[in-house]
Design a protein around this motif. Sequence first.
Motif, PDB file in Angstrom:
ATOM      1  N   GLY A  46     -71.629 -39.916 -19.777  1.00 25.75           N
ATOM      2  CA  GLY A  46     -71.789 -40.570 -18.484  1.00 25.75           C
ATOM      3  C   GLY A  46     -72.637 -41.828 -18.543  1.00 25.75           C
ATOM      4  O   GLY A  46     -73.686 -41.862 -19.187  1.00 25.75           O
ATOM      5  N   ALA A  47     -72.182 -42.852 -17.831  1.00 21.61           N
ATOM      6  CA  ALA A  47     -72.882 -44.143 -17.844  1.00 21.61           C
ATOM      7  C   ALA A  47     -74.290 -44.036 -17.278  1.00 21.61           C
ATOM      8  O   ALA A  47     -75.228 -44.668 -17.790  1.00 21.61           O
ATOM      9  CB  ALA A  47     -72.069 -45.168 -17.056  1.00 21.61           C
ATOM     10  N   ASP A  48     -74.476 -43.244 -16.236  1.00 19.01           N
ATOM     11  CA  ASP A  48     -75.799 -43.126 -15.616  1.00 19.01           C
ATOM     12  C   ASP A  48     -76.800 -42.475 -16.562  1.00 19.01           C
ATOM     13  O   ASP A  48     -77.946 -42.935 -16.688  1.00 19.01           O
ATOM     14  CB  ASP A  48     -75.714 -42.324 -14.319  1.00 19.01           C
ATOM     15  N   GLY A  54     -81.798 -45.669 -21.831  1.00 16.73           N
ATOM     16  CA  GLY A  54     -81.886 -47.045 -22.305  1.00 16.73           C
ATOM     17  C   GLY A  54     -80.699 -47.497 -23.125  1.00 16.73           C
ATOM     18  O   GLY A  54     -80.826 -48.391 -23.970  1.00 16.73           O
ATOM     19  N   LEU A  55     -79.538 -46.898 -22.854  1.00 21.80           N
ATOM     20  CA  LEU A  55     -78.351 -47.168 -23.664  1.00 21.80           C
ATOM     21  C   LEU A  55     -77.187 -47.678 -22.820  1.00 21.80           C
ATOM     22  O   LEU A  55     -77.088 -47.375 -21.621  1.00 21.80           O
ATOM     23  CB  LEU A  55     -77.911 -45.893 -24.391  1.00 21.80           C
ATOM     24  N   ASP A  56     -76.317 -48.408 -23.464  1.00 18.27           N
ATOM     25  CA  ASP A  56     -75.073 -48.853 -22.862  1.00 18.27           C
ATOM     26  C   ASP A  56     -73.972 -48.662 -23.890  1.00 18.27           C
ATOM     27  O   ASP A  56     -74.013 -49.254 -24.968  1.00 18.27           O
ATOM     28  CB  ASP A  56     -75.167 -50.332 -22.462  1.00 18.27           C
ATOM     29  N   LEU A  57     -73.021 -47.793 -23.585  1.00 15.53           N
ATOM     30  CA  LEU A  57     -71.911 -47.522 -24.495  1.00 15.53           C
ATOM     31  C   LEU A  57     -70.647 -48.064 -23.837  1.00 15.53           C
ATOM     32  O   LEU A  57     -70.156 -47.492 -22.859  1.00 15.53           O
ATOM     33  CB  LEU A  57     -71.797 -46.015 -24.749  1.00 15.53           C
ATOM     34  N   LEU A  66     -72.427 -49.417 -29.024  1.00 15.21           N
ATOM     35  CA  LEU A  66     -73.675 -48.872 -28.501  1.00 15.21           C
ATOM     36  C   LEU A  66     -74.721 -49.985 -28.462  1.00 15.21           C
ATOM     37  O   LEU A  66     -75.199 -50.438 -29.500  1.00 15.21           O
ATOM     38  CB  LEU A  66     -74.169 -47.713 -29.377  1.00 15.21           C
ATOM     39  N   ASP A  67     -75.058 -50.409 -27.259  1.00 19.06           N
ATOM     40  CA  ASP A  67     -76.056 -51.453 -27.079  1.00 19.06           C
ATOM     41  C   ASP A  67     -77.325 -50.876 -26.466  1.00 19.06           C
ATOM     42  O   ASP A  67     -77.331 -49.760 -25.928  1.00 19.06           O
ATOM     43  CB  ASP A  67     -75.512 -52.561 -26.176  1.00 19.06           C
ATOM     44  N   GLY A  68     -78.387 -51.665 -26.534  1.00 24.47           N
ATOM     45  CA  GLY A  68     -79.668 -51.272 -25.965  1.00 24.47           C
ATOM     46  C   GLY A  68     -80.717 -52.289 -26.340  1.00 24.47           C
ATOM     47  O   GLY A  68     -80.448 -53.247 -27.070  1.00 24.47           O
ATOM     48  N   GLN A  69     -81.939 -52.084 -25.861  1.00 23.06           N
ATOM     49  CA  GLN A  69     -83.025 -53.031 -26.106  1.00 23.06           C
ATOM     50  C   GLN A  69     -83.774 -52.765 -27.406  1.00 23.06           C
ATOM     51  O   GLN A  69     -84.636 -53.547 -27.805  1.00 23.06           O
ATOM     52  CB  GLN A  69     -84.013 -52.991 -24.939  1.00 23.06           C
ATOM     53  N   LEU A  76     -79.588 -44.952 -31.773  1.00 21.73           N
ATOM     54  CA  LEU A  76     -78.809 -43.785 -32.189  1.00 21.73           C
ATOM     55  C   LEU A  76     -79.566 -42.491 -31.937  1.00 21.73           C
ATOM     56  O   LEU A  76     -78.971 -41.474 -31.563  1.00 21.73           O
ATOM     57  CB  LEU A  76     -78.435 -43.910 -33.662  1.00 21.73           C
ATOM     58  N   ASN A  77     -80.863 -42.504 -32.125  1.00 21.28           N
ATOM     59  CA  ASN A  77     -81.627 -41.280 -31.897  1.00 21.28           C
ATOM     60  C   ASN A  77     -81.818 -40.986 -30.411  1.00 21.28           C
ATOM     61  O   ASN A  77     -81.925 -39.817 -30.020  1.00 21.28           O
ATOM     62  CB  ASN A  77     -82.957 -41.348 -32.645  1.00 21.28           C
ATOM     63  N   GLN A  78     -81.836 -42.021 -29.564  1.00 13.01           N
ATOM     64  CA  GLN A  78     -81.806 -41.786 -28.122  1.00 13.01           C
ATOM     65  C   GLN A  78     -80.473 -41.163 -27.726  1.00 13.01           C
ATOM     66  O   GLN A  78     -80.418 -40.243 -26.906  1.00 13.01           O
ATOM     67  CB  GLN A  78     -82.020 -43.100 -27.362  1.00 13.01           C
ATOM     68  N   LEU A  79     -79.396 -41.660 -28.329  1.00 13.56           N
ATOM     69  CA  LEU A  79     -78.081 -41.081 -28.068  1.00 13.56           C
ATOM     70  C   LEU A  79     -78.041 -39.622 -28.518  1.00 13.56           C
ATOM     71  O   LEU A  79     -77.503 -38.755 -27.822  1.00 13.56           O
ATOM     72  CB  LEU A  79     -77.002 -41.891 -28.787  1.00 13.56           C
ATOM     73  N   ALA A  80     -78.621 -39.341 -29.673  1.00 12.94           N
ATOM     74  CA  ALA A  80     -78.663 -37.964 -30.178  1.00 12.94           C
ATOM     75  C   ALA A  80     -79.433 -37.053 -29.217  1.00 12.94           C
ATOM     76  O   ALA A  80     -79.017 -35.915 -28.951  1.00 12.94           O
ATOM     77  CB  ALA A  80     -79.301 -37.940 -31.563  1.00 12.94           C
ATOM     78  N   LYS A  81     -80.542 -37.550 -28.672  1.00 17.28           N
ATOM     79  CA  LYS A  81     -81.334 -36.745 -27.730  1.00 17.28           C
ATOM     80  C   LYS A  81     -80.545 -36.458 -26.462  1.00 17.28           C
ATOM     81  O   LYS A  81     -80.610 -35.346 -25.913  1.00 17.28           O
ATOM     82  CB  LYS A  81     -82.641 -37.469 -27.408  1.00 17.28           C
ATOM     83  N   LEU A  82     -79.819 -37.452 -25.984  1.00 13.79           N
ATOM     84  CA  LEU A  82     -78.983 -37.241 -24.799  1.00 13.79           C
ATOM     85  C   LEU A  82     -77.895 -36.215 -25.091  1.00 13.79           C
ATOM     86  O   LEU A  82     -77.632 -35.321 -24.269  1.00 13.79           O
ATOM     87  CB  LEU A  82     -78.359 -38.570 -24.367  1.00 13.79           C
TER      88      LEU A  82
END
Length: 267
Positions: A46-48, A54-57, A66-69, A76-82
């Motif tokens: 989900g985008a939200d 802090g991610l934009d896929l 996969l973009d972000g600041q 990638l590790n933020q994505l893994a946590k999500l």
Amino acid sequence: MKQETSAWLQTQRLLAHQQPERPRHGLSVEGELIGSIEESLVLQLGADALKQYGLDLHWRNDTWVLDGQTDGTLRLNQLAKLMRAQGLAGAWRDEQLLVCNAAGQKVATIERGAVRPLGIATRAVHLVGYCEDGALWVQQRSEDKANNPGMWDTLMGGMVSAQDSLPEALARETWEEAGLHVTELAHVAHGGCIEFSRPSDEAEGQGYMVERIDWFSALVPDVLQPVNQDGEVQRFERLTLSALEDWLVQGRFTPEASLVLASYMGW
């Protein structure tokens, strides 16, 4: 090799390389293609929720980007946590694995539990331990293992972490799984490589395994016996080559160990 063994081996080789069960598209980070994902996984995330982490896929040029600041590793590790929070990751190990581009160059690192859903290639190491009489030491995996619990394996098999070189991974895993120091073994030699690409049941069946296994062989002197150190092995057995062949055909070994052992046998 027995005739039934030949048929078994042909099947194992076919199973090692299978197309995804559903369409997958490339996953890009830092301008590098590093894996693949199913569109259904993106929708489940989900985008939200991605924004909260802090991610934009987003979709660009037939690839999920996969973009972000932050840098690639943090992203990638933020994505893994999500993914973990949503029950879409594999077994969480608090272990970082390398993320490489198609040329094998390091791009980032990521938690091990996220690699299969994201189709990120991994590297593993196995050790075939043989005895002075030619028999082989094999291990039975713990019933608590996330993958292939209770099945039989080579003397040692494990992932190469981001912090390890191949020799370091060989030494670390041999101690953790078998309680043996590589320096105590004789005739340690690199035997070859086995590659896998096939669907994985992680992330509700949305995973895809891409893995290269480097396998080694070594003589385990009779004065030594393997003793597990990390609680991930039930027991060890010393098998004659004839018994090993029977066990392989009976399907007692993991797919990875099966092809490593077949390669060791020269099949």
